[in-house]
Write an enzyme that holds these catalytic residues in place. Structure first.
Site, PDB file in Angstrom:
ATOM      1  N   ASP A 174      -1.405  -0.191   6.207  1.00  0.00           N
ATOM      2  CA  ASP A 174      -1.601   0.496   7.614  1.00  0.00           C
ATOM      3  C   ASP A 174      -2.832   0.597   8.068  1.00  0.00           C
ATOM      4  O   ASP A 174      -3.052   1.087   9.136  1.00  0.00           O
ATOM      5  CB  ASP A 174      -0.927   1.889   7.306  1.00  0.00           C
ATOM      6  CG  ASP A 174      -1.799   2.676   6.240  1.00  0.00           C
ATOM      7  OD1 ASP A 174      -2.347   2.398   5.143  1.00  0.00           O
ATOM      8  OD2 ASP A 174      -2.249   3.726   6.948  1.00  0.00           O
TER       9      ASP A 174
ATOM     10  N   GLU B 268     -14.595   9.909  -3.650  1.00  0.00           N
ATOM     11  CA  GLU B 268     -15.647   9.313  -2.879  1.00  0.00           C
ATOM     12  C   GLU B 268     -15.592   9.914  -1.602  1.00  0.00           C
ATOM     13  O   GLU B 268     -16.661  10.067  -0.956  1.00  0.00           O
ATOM     14  CB  GLU B 268     -15.394   7.807  -2.462  1.00  0.00           C
ATOM     15  CG  GLU B 268     -15.347   7.161  -3.881  1.00  0.00           C
ATOM     16  CD  GLU B 268     -13.938   7.142  -4.809  1.00  0.00           C
ATOM     17  OE1 GLU B 268     -13.252   7.610  -4.494  1.00  0.00           O
ATOM     18  OE2 GLU B 268     -13.823   6.247  -5.748  1.00  0.00           O
ATOM     19  N   ARG B 269     -14.482  10.457  -0.904  1.00  0.00           N
ATOM     20  CA  ARG B 269     -14.439  11.165   0.400  1.00  0.00           C
ATOM     21  C   ARG B 269     -15.148  12.718   0.202  1.00  0.00           C
ATOM     22  O   ARG B 269     -15.960  12.957   1.225  1.00  0.00           O
ATOM     23  CB  ARG B 269     -12.922  11.294   0.580  1.00  0.00           C
ATOM     24  CG  ARG B 269     -12.997  11.707   2.221  1.00  0.00           C
ATOM     25  CD  ARG B 269     -11.422  11.575   2.579  1.00  0.00           C
ATOM     26  NE  ARG B 269     -10.748  10.185   2.654  1.00  0.00           N
ATOM     27  CZ  ARG B 269      -9.410   9.831   2.031  1.00  0.00           C
ATOM     28  NH1 ARG B 269      -8.620  10.714   1.760  1.00  0.00           N
ATOM     29  NH2 ARG B 269      -9.288   8.460   2.262  1.00  0.00           N
TER      30      ARG B 269
ATOM     31  N   THR C 195      -2.913   0.482  -4.466  1.00  0.00           N
ATOM     32  CA  THR C 195      -3.262   1.778  -3.656  1.00  0.00           C
ATOM     33  C   THR C 195      -4.734   2.202  -4.414  1.00  0.00           C
ATOM     34  O   THR C 195      -4.966   2.109  -5.253  1.00  0.00           O
ATOM     35  CB  THR C 195      -2.211   2.775  -3.390  1.00  0.00           C
ATOM     36  OG1 THR C 195      -2.841   3.980  -2.882  1.00  0.00           O
ATOM     37  CG2 THR C 195      -1.921   3.161  -5.018  1.00  0.00           C
ATOM     38  N   THR C 196      -5.253   2.830  -3.425  1.00  0.00           N
ATOM     39  CA  THR C 196      -6.527   3.669  -3.769  1.00  0.00           C
ATOM     40  C   THR C 196      -6.154   4.770  -4.338  1.00  0.00           C
ATOM     41  O   THR C 196      -6.994   5.523  -5.101  1.00  0.00           O
ATOM     42  CB  THR C 196      -7.222   4.008  -2.497  1.00  0.00           C
ATOM     43  OG1 THR C 196      -7.804   2.790  -1.854  1.00  0.00           O
ATOM     44  CG2 THR C 196      -8.367   4.844  -2.543  1.00  0.00           C
ATOM     45  N   THR C 197      -5.046   5.751  -3.843  1.00  0.00           N
ATOM     46  CA  THR C 197      -4.765   6.973  -4.518  1.00  0.00           C
ATOM     47  C   THR C 197      -4.468   6.840  -5.857  1.00  0.00           C
ATOM     48  O   THR C 197      -4.306   5.814  -6.743  1.00  0.00           O
ATOM     49  CB  THR C 197      -3.343   7.457  -3.630  1.00  0.00           C
ATOM     50  OG1 THR C 197      -3.657   8.927  -3.685  1.00  0.00           O
ATOM     51  CG2 THR C 197      -2.095   6.908  -3.913  1.00  0.00           C
TER      52      THR C 197
ATOM     53  N   ASP D   2       0.811  -1.184   0.037  1.00  0.00           N
ATOM     54  CA  ASP D   2       0.176  -0.131  -0.213  1.00  0.00           C
ATOM     55  C   ASP D   2       1.004   1.252  -0.050  1.00  0.00           C
ATOM     56  O   ASP D   2       2.181   1.332   0.313  1.00  0.00           O
ATOM     57  CB  ASP D   2      -0.991  -0.058   1.389  1.00  0.00           C
ATOM     58  CG  ASP D   2      -1.737   1.180   1.431  1.00  0.00           C
ATOM     59  OD1 ASP D   2      -2.302   1.742   0.562  1.00  0.00           O
ATOM     60  OD2 ASP D   2      -1.565   1.767   2.741  1.00  0.00           O
TER      61      ASP D   2
ATOM     62  N   HIS E  81     -11.349  17.308  -7.161  1.00  0.00           N
ATOM     63  CA  HIS E  81     -10.074  16.436  -7.166  1.00  0.00           C
ATOM     64  C   HIS E  81      -8.891  16.598  -7.817  1.00  0.00           C
ATOM     65  O   HIS E  81      -7.759  16.421  -7.644  1.00  0.00           O
ATOM     66  CB  HIS E  81     -10.675  14.845  -7.168  1.00  0.00           C
ATOM     67  CG  HIS E  81      -9.741  13.876  -6.654  1.00  0.00           C
ATOM     68  ND1 HIS E  81      -9.382  13.138  -7.471  1.00  0.00           N
ATOM     69  CD2 HIS E  81      -9.566  13.508  -5.423  1.00  0.00           C
ATOM     70  CE1 HIS E  81      -8.584  12.201  -6.926  1.00  0.00           C
ATOM     71  NE2 HIS E  81      -8.702  12.574  -5.625  1.00  0.00           N
TER      72      HIS E  81
ATOM     73  N   ASP F 191      -0.128   5.302   0.801  1.00  0.00           N
ATOM     74  CA  ASP F 191      -0.427   6.156   1.851  1.00  0.00           C
ATOM     75  C   ASP F 191      -0.753   5.433   3.122  1.00  0.00           C
ATOM     76  O   ASP F 191      -1.420   4.657   3.797  1.00  0.00           O
ATOM     77  CB  ASP F 191      -1.756   6.700   1.615  1.00  0.00           C
ATOM     78  CG  ASP F 191      -1.875   7.674   0.274  1.00  0.00           C
ATOM     79  OD1 ASP F 191      -0.817   8.472   0.114  1.00  0.00           O
ATOM     80  OD2 ASP F 191      -2.518   7.166  -0.573  1.00  0.00           O
TER      81      ASP F 191
ATOM     82  N   GLY G 218     -10.373   9.773  -2.909  1.00  0.00           N
ATOM     83  CA  GLY G 218     -10.542  11.091  -2.699  1.00  0.00           C
ATOM     84  C   GLY G 218     -11.816  11.575  -3.360  1.00  0.00           C
ATOM     85  O   GLY G 218     -12.484  12.360  -2.633  1.00  0.00           O
TER      86      GLY G 218
HETATM   87  C1  XBP Z   1      -5.553   6.083   0.678  1.00  0.00           C
HETATM   88  C2  XBP Z   1      -6.730   6.778   0.225  1.00  0.00           C
HETATM   89  C3  XBP Z   1      -6.714   7.801  -0.608  1.00  0.00           C
HETATM   90  C4  XBP Z   1      -5.838   8.891  -0.184  1.00  0.00           C
HETATM   91  C5  XBP Z   1      -5.983  10.180  -1.059  1.00  0.00           C
HETATM   92  O1  XBP Z   1      -6.078   4.722   1.092  1.00  0.00           O
HETATM   93  O2  XBP Z   1      -8.025   6.621   0.819  1.00  0.00           O
HETATM   94  O3  XBP Z   1      -8.114   8.247  -1.178  1.00  0.00           O
HETATM   95  O4  XBP Z   1      -6.268   9.509   1.026  1.00  0.00           O
HETATM   96  O5  XBP Z   1      -5.675   9.895  -2.539  1.00  0.00           O
HETATM   97  P1  XBP Z   1      -5.013   3.396   0.869  1.00  0.00           P
HETATM   98  P2  XBP Z   1      -6.868  10.335  -3.819  1.00  0.00           P
HETATM   99  O6  XBP Z   1      -3.702   3.981   1.615  1.00  0.00           O
HETATM  100  O7  XBP Z   1      -5.855   2.338   1.728  1.00  0.00           O
HETATM  101  O8  XBP Z   1      -4.803   3.072  -0.410  1.00  0.00           O
HETATM  102  O9  XBP Z   1      -7.169  11.703  -3.383  1.00  0.00           O
HETATM  103  O10 XBP Z   1      -5.827  10.430  -4.849  1.00  0.00           O
HETATM  104  O11 XBP Z   1      -7.940   9.401  -3.575  1.00  0.00           O
HETATM  105 MG    MG Z   2      -3.076   3.078   3.375  1.00  0.00          MG
END
Ligand code: XBP
Ligand code: MG
Length: 258
Positions: free
Chosen positions: A184, A56-57, A123-125, A10, A83, A12, A54
């Site tokens: 994490d 989705e958040r 990763t989600t990012t 992962d 975003h 972030d 991001g």
């Molecule tokens: C990471 C996230 C991401 C970042 C922001 O989760 O949830 O959304 O917070 O990135 P993980 P974006 O570590 O579980 O992959 O704004 O590019 O989505």
């Molecule tokens: Mg993470």
């Protein structure tokens, strides 16, 4: 005999603490630039991290915290534009001042490469965030160290869904039992576990209270020879820092248990 062939990381919170002083700040800058009075405090952001992604958040925040707010035009396009600006600001932040990698990350990546283990990212990012983080915080050539970088919107369902790890496995052409995942967060652990991958968790300030049952090992960080990790759950086999030998033992143990 262990079958360990690849490590899937992962980004972030696992490679670096990018959320509180990185993503959160970039979101707030983008909100201000768009003339919005939204401010995500560290405390609010901790709660919002339960929603991965991001875009989705932002949508979740709009629905639950500012329900009366209506953007001028199409809501999806509004969120996408906001975003995009956040991503631009986040990458610019990393270009001008790198966020330090977490303890043991650089050493373990180097040792894994030297031992012939393959590396991947799940990763989600957004992919551009991963590129700049690897380039600026790890090594100018670090992107090439990873056989697979699975990131962002390539899957419709983000973590805790297993999809992003399944894509990583498919692109590596490996089975779950041939890999170990590094996470994490609870959402990350759910994602890797649902994909059938044995997972090692390193907690951080934003995730230490999460439920990590199901992780093979939970540590405060990966550790260094002169900076031992603390074991929060699981059996570290007497090791003081995570190295390839310990990872092979964990993979072997997981296969025997299965
Ligand atoms: C990471 C996230 C991401 C970042 C922001 O989760 O949830 O959304 O917070 O990135 P993980 P974006 O570590 O579980 O992959 O704004 O590019 O989505
Ligand atoms: Mg993470």
């Amino acid at each position: 005999m262990h079958k360990l062939k690849a490590l899937i990381f992962d980004v972030d919170g696992t490679l670096a603490d990018t959320e509180g002083d990185g993503h959160r700040v970039a979101f707030n800058q983008a909100f201000a630039a768009a003339g919005l009075e939204w401010q995500w405090s560290p405390r609010l952001y901790e709660a919002l991290l339960a929603i991965t992604g991001g875009k989705e958040r932002i949508r979740h925040y709009m629905d639950h915290y500012v329900p009366d707010f209506k953007p001028g035009g199409d809501e999806k396009a509004f969120i996408a534009e906001l975003h995009r600006d956040k991503t631009r600001r986040y990458t610019e932040m990393l270009e001008t001042g790198a966020i330090p990698l977490r303890p043991g990350v650089r050493r373990l990546l180097n040792e894994a490469r030297a031992a012939g283990l393959r590396l991947a990212i799940a990763t989600t990012t957004s992919p551009e965030n991963v590129s700049v983080l690897l380039r600026k915080c790890l090594d100018p050539d670090a992107e090439a160290w990873f056989d697979v970088i699975a990131a962002g919107d390539i899957v419709p369902a983000k973590k805790p869904a297993p999809d992003i790890y399944e894509v990583a496995l498919e692109r590596l052409n490996l089975k779950p039992e041939e890999c170990l995942a590094f996470e994490d967060s609870e959402n990350g652990l759910k994602s890797s576990s649902r994909a059938g991958i044995t997972t090692l968790v390193t907690v951080n300030d934003l995730t230490h209270g999460h439920d990590f049952s199901g992780a093979r090992l939970v540590l405060d960080h990966l550790g260094e020879p002169d900076r031992p990790f603390k074991v929060l759950a699981g059996d570290a086999r007497g090791a003081a820092y995570v190295n390839v030998e310990l990872l092979k033992l964990l993979a072997e143990e997981a296969c025997t248990d299965a």
